[in-house]
Design a protein around this motif. Structure first.
Motif, PDB file in Angstrom:
ATOM      1  N   ALA A  63       0.869  -1.174   0.000  1.00 51.39           N
ATOM      2  CA  ALA A  63       0.000   0.000   0.000  1.00 51.39           C
ATOM      3  C   ALA A  63       0.906   1.225   0.000  1.00 51.39           C
ATOM      4  O   ALA A  63       1.785   1.353   0.855  1.00 51.39           O
ATOM      5  CB  ALA A  63      -0.914   0.009   1.215  1.00 51.39           C
ATOM      6  N   VAL A  64       0.712   2.094  -0.967  1.00 50.09           N
ATOM      7  CA  VAL A  64       1.492   3.322  -1.101  1.00 50.09           C
ATOM      8  C   VAL A  64       0.557   4.488  -0.794  1.00 50.09           C
ATOM      9  O   VAL A  64      -0.488   4.625  -1.429  1.00 50.09           O
ATOM     10  CB  VAL A  64       2.060   3.470  -2.532  1.00 50.09           C
ATOM     11  CG1 VAL A  64       2.775   4.801  -2.696  1.00 50.09           C
ATOM     12  CG2 VAL A  64       2.965   2.301  -2.869  1.00 50.09           C
ATOM     13  N   VAL A  65       0.927   5.304   0.172  1.00 54.34           N
ATOM     14  CA  VAL A  65       0.116   6.455   0.557  1.00 54.34           C
ATOM     15  C   VAL A  65       0.784   7.729   0.050  1.00 54.34           C
ATOM     16  O   VAL A  65       1.982   7.934   0.234  1.00 54.34           O
ATOM     17  CB  VAL A  65      -0.072   6.526   2.086  1.00 54.34           C
ATOM     18  CG1 VAL A  65      -0.864   7.775   2.481  1.00 54.34           C
ATOM     19  CG2 VAL A  65      -0.769   5.273   2.594  1.00 54.34           C
ATOM     20  N   LEU A  66      -0.001   8.564  -0.603  1.00 57.14           N
ATOM     21  CA  LEU A  66       0.433   9.875  -1.078  1.00 57.14           C
ATOM     22  C   LEU A  66      -0.445  10.935  -0.431  1.00 57.14           C
ATOM     23  O   LEU A  66      -1.599  10.656  -0.071  1.00 57.14           O
ATOM     24  CB  LEU A  66       0.317   9.963  -2.603  1.00 57.14           C
ATOM     25  CG  LEU A  66       1.054   8.897  -3.402  1.00 57.14           C
ATOM     26  CD1 LEU A  66       0.690   9.003  -4.874  1.00 57.14           C
ATOM     27  CD2 LEU A  66       2.551   9.030  -3.204  1.00 57.14           C
ATOM     28  N   ILE A  81      -5.900  17.599  -8.420  1.00 58.64           N
ATOM     29  CA  ILE A  81      -4.590  16.954  -8.272  1.00 58.64           C
ATOM     30  C   ILE A  81      -4.770  15.457  -8.047  1.00 58.64           C
ATOM     31  O   ILE A  81      -4.032  14.648  -8.611  1.00 58.64           O
ATOM     32  CB  ILE A  81      -3.784  17.618  -7.141  1.00 58.64           C
ATOM     33  CG1 ILE A  81      -3.466  19.071  -7.525  1.00 58.64           C
ATOM     34  CG2 ILE A  81      -2.510  16.836  -6.840  1.00 58.64           C
ATOM     35  CD1 ILE A  81      -2.965  19.930  -6.379  1.00 58.64           C
ATOM     36  N   LEU A  82      -5.763  15.072  -7.249  1.00 58.71           N
ATOM     37  CA  LEU A  82      -6.068  13.655  -7.049  1.00 58.71           C
ATOM     38  C   LEU A  82      -6.394  12.987  -8.389  1.00 58.71           C
ATOM     39  O   LEU A  82      -5.915  11.881  -8.668  1.00 58.71           O
ATOM     40  CB  LEU A  82      -7.228  13.487  -6.069  1.00 58.71           C
ATOM     41  CG  LEU A  82      -7.748  12.062  -5.874  1.00 58.71           C
ATOM     42  CD1 LEU A  82      -6.670  11.154  -5.296  1.00 58.71           C
ATOM     43  CD2 LEU A  82      -8.979  12.074  -4.991  1.00 58.71           C
ATOM     44  N   ASP A 107      -6.865   2.583  -4.262  1.00 59.03           N
ATOM     45  CA  ASP A 107      -7.566   1.829  -3.225  1.00 59.03           C
ATOM     46  C   ASP A 107      -8.595   2.699  -2.513  1.00 59.03           C
ATOM     47  O   ASP A 107      -9.771   2.372  -2.473  1.00 59.03           O
ATOM     48  CB  ASP A 107      -6.550   1.256  -2.229  1.00 59.03           C
ATOM     49  CG  ASP A 107      -7.175   0.373  -1.178  1.00 59.03           C
ATOM     50  OD1 ASP A 107      -8.172  -0.310  -1.475  1.00 59.03           O
ATOM     51  OD2 ASP A 107      -6.667   0.360  -0.041  1.00 59.03           O
ATOM     52  N   GLN A 108      -8.155   3.818  -1.947  1.00 61.90           N
ATOM     53  CA  GLN A 108      -9.072   4.707  -1.241  1.00 61.90           C
ATOM     54  C   GLN A 108      -8.434   6.080  -1.073  1.00 61.90           C
ATOM     55  O   GLN A 108      -7.232   6.231  -1.226  1.00 61.90           O
ATOM     56  CB  GLN A 108      -9.440   4.144   0.132  1.00 61.90           C
ATOM     57  CG  GLN A 108      -8.275   4.026   1.089  1.00 61.90           C
ATOM     58  CD  GLN A 108      -8.696   3.468   2.430  1.00 61.90           C
ATOM     59  OE1 GLN A 108      -9.881   3.347   2.732  1.00 61.90           O
ATOM     60  NE2 GLN A 108      -7.737   3.133   3.251  1.00 61.90           N
ATOM     61  N   SER A 125      -4.488   6.237  -1.112  1.00 56.17           N
ATOM     62  CA  SER A 125      -3.751   4.979  -1.015  1.00 56.17           C
ATOM     63  C   SER A 125      -3.918   4.194  -2.313  1.00 56.17           C
ATOM     64  O   SER A 125      -5.022   4.104  -2.862  1.00 56.17           O
ATOM     65  CB  SER A 125      -4.295   4.157   0.159  1.00 56.17           C
ATOM     66  OG  SER A 125      -3.672   2.910   0.232  1.00 56.17           O
ATOM     67  N   TYR A 126      -2.793   3.654  -2.771  1.00 56.68           N
ATOM     68  CA  TYR A 126      -2.778   2.781  -3.949  1.00 56.68           C
ATOM     69  C   TYR A 126      -2.297   1.401  -3.524  1.00 56.68           C
ATOM     70  O   TYR A 126      -1.374   1.281  -2.730  1.00 56.68           O
ATOM     71  CB  TYR A 126      -1.843   3.336  -5.037  1.00 56.68           C
ATOM     72  CG  TYR A 126      -2.355   4.606  -5.640  1.00 56.68           C
ATOM     73  CD1 TYR A 126      -3.188   4.587  -6.747  1.00 56.68           C
ATOM     74  CD2 TYR A 126      -2.031   5.834  -5.081  1.00 56.68           C
ATOM     75  CE1 TYR A 126      -3.687   5.762  -7.284  1.00 56.68           C
ATOM     76  CE2 TYR A 126      -2.528   7.011  -5.610  1.00 56.68           C
ATOM     77  CZ  TYR A 126      -3.356   6.972  -6.717  1.00 56.68           C
ATOM     78  OH  TYR A 126      -3.860   8.134  -7.247  1.00 56.68           O
TER      79      TYR A 126
END
Length: 133
Positions: A63-66, A81-82, A107-108, A125-126
């Motif tokens: 899970a990658v959070v930006l 931007i999202l 993801d969310q 989150s991806y």
């Protein structure tokens, strides 16, 4: 199992900074945000990994959070931007050193009001699935 943390972060950073429509909307994409960074910008957050082996293949699910940061009144700018983040990452090819069969999907996300009333924040989150070469 060797961690994909750094190769994955490097791949995501390269994908984002190479995405012209995203970079037209933000002042930068940062791992460590400079003190005087101009809004809006994107910062790299946490990466979590779980083992996701299959038969005789080593794999990971991550899970990658930006984070999207904006001072625009309301969430309009952050939402744009999202959308650009999704255009760059969601179900797009991603090359991660040492891994194959890499797939990434949104993801969310959550929009937040920062304690500073001028700042708008969206964390996203991806999910990423990778097979070790």
């Amino acid at each position: 199992m060797t961690s994909a943390l750094w190769p994955l972060q490097t791949a995501v950073y390269a994908k984002l900074t190479g995405h012209v429509p995203l970079m037209a909307l933000v002042s930068g994409v940062y791992d460590e945000v400079p003190e005087q960074a101009a809004h809006p910008y994107v910062s790299l957050g946490s990466i979590t990994e779980s083992v996701d082996d299959a038969h005789n293949q080593r794999g990971l699910e991550a899970a990658v959070v930006l984070h999207v940061w904006s001072k625009y009144r309301g969430f309009r700018e952050a939402a744009a931007i999202l959308a650009a983040l999704d255009a760059a990452l969601d179900r797009q090819p991603l090359t991660v050193s040492g891994y194959r069969d890499v797939s990434i999907a949104h993801d969310q996300h959550q929009q937040l009001r920062d304690p500073d009333p001028q700042i708008r924040h969206i964390n996203v989150s991806y999910r990423v699935w990778l097979t070790k070469i």
